[in-house]
Motif scaffolding. Structure first.
Motif, mmCIF file in Angstrom:
data_model
loop_
_atom_site.group_PDB
_atom_site.id
_atom_site.type_symbol
_atom_site.label_atom_id
_atom_site.label_comp_id
_atom_site.label_asym_id
_atom_site.label_seq_id
_atom_site.Cartn_x
_atom_site.Cartn_y
_atom_site.Cartn_z
ATOM 1 N N CYS A 38 0.863 -1.300 -0.005
ATOM 2 C CA CYS A 38 -0.147 -0.139 0.053
ATOM 3 C C CYS A 38 0.755 1.258 -0.008
ATOM 4 O O CYS A 38 2.025 1.266 0.776
ATOM 5 N N HIS A 40 0.022 3.970 1.461
ATOM 6 C CA HIS A 40 0.077 4.668 2.625
ATOM 7 C C HIS A 40 1.115 4.328 3.754
ATOM 8 O O HIS A 40 1.641 5.152 4.454
ATOM 9 N N ALA A 41 0.955 2.857 3.817
ATOM 10 C CA ALA A 41 2.106 2.317 4.828
ATOM 11 C C ALA A 41 2.072 0.981 4.486
ATOM 12 O O ALA A 41 1.545 0.402 3.264
ATOM 13 N N TYR A 43 1.668 -2.162 4.158
ATOM 14 C CA TYR A 43 0.589 -3.277 4.140
ATOM 15 C C TYR A 43 0.317 -3.965 2.914
ATOM 16 O O TYR A 43 0.310 -3.326 2.123
ATOM 17 N N CYS A 59 -7.190 -1.758 0.821
ATOM 18 C CA CYS A 59 -6.070 -1.971 1.676
ATOM 19 C C CYS A 59 -6.849 -2.575 2.978
ATOM 20 O O CYS A 59 -7.668 -2.162 3.352
ATOM 21 N N LYS A 61 -5.655 -2.400 5.990
ATOM 22 C CA LYS A 61 -5.184 -1.821 7.126
ATOM 23 C C LYS A 61 -6.246 -0.652 7.536
ATOM 24 O O LYS A 61 -6.956 -0.468 8.396
ATOM 25 N N HIS A 62 -6.284 0.388 6.641
ATOM 26 C CA HIS A 62 -7.101 1.578 6.635
ATOM 27 C C HIS A 62 -8.240 1.716 5.578
ATOM 28 O O HIS A 62 -8.831 2.917 5.471
ATOM 29 N N GLY A 63 -8.385 0.884 4.612
ATOM 30 C CA GLY A 63 -9.423 0.980 3.676
ATOM 31 C C GLY A 63 -9.166 1.598 2.628
ATOM 32 O O GLY A 63 -10.319 1.755 1.722
ATOM 33 N N SER A 64 -8.371 2.465 2.119
ATOM 34 C CA SER A 64 -8.046 2.904 0.976
ATOM 35 C C SER A 64 -8.384 1.879 -0.099
ATOM 36 O O SER A 64 -7.969 0.709 -0.191
ATOM 37 N N PRO A 77 -7.124 7.018 3.166
ATOM 38 C CA PRO A 77 -6.005 8.008 3.297
ATOM 39 C C PRO A 77 -4.921 7.922 2.285
ATOM 40 O O PRO A 77 -4.176 8.796 2.344
HETATM 41 S S1 FES Z 1 -1.844 1.133 4.959
HETATM 42 FE FE1 FES Z 1 -3.223 0.857 3.286
HETATM 43 S S2 FES Z 1 -4.462 2.796 3.689
HETATM 44 FE FE2 FES Z 1 -3.204 2.778 5.445
#
Ligand code: FES
Length: 99
Positions: A38, A40-41, A43, A59, A61-64, A77
């Protein structure tokens, strides 16, 4: 990369090849390969849900969600795209073009 039987329709699987970390996604007989990490981070997108109609992966983790066709994030995010790779099926084999 793998055999067509290695990835069930509507799912994704991670492959690590030559320093590239890919999520290979199958929707019916359509195949996609995007960067597995991802933007964003760190994952693994291949552990997220595949959205067949939208051609996106979420994703875990945070759903993007990311477009499987362009790699662009569709929801926050995440704001940066993930790489997209060309996929071709030859017989039972799934081939991915690496840069
Ligand atoms: S790690 Fe994928 S949206 Fe945050």
């Amino acid at each position: 990369m793998c055999s067509v039987d290695d990835v069930k329709p509507g799912s994704a699987r991670r492959f690590d090849v030559d320093g590239h970390r890919l999520a290979v996604v199958r929707i019916g007989d359509d195949w996609y390969a995007i960067g597995d990490e991802c933007s964003h981070a760190d994952y693994s997108l291949s552990e997220g849900d595949v959205w067949d109609d939208e051609r996106e992966i979420e994703c875990p983790k945070h759903g993007s969600t990311f477009s499987l066709e362009t790699g662009d994030p569709q929801t926050l995010p995440a704001t940066q795209p993930v790489p997209v790779y060309t996929v071709r099926v030859d017989g039972d084999g799934v081939l991915v073009a690496l840069p």
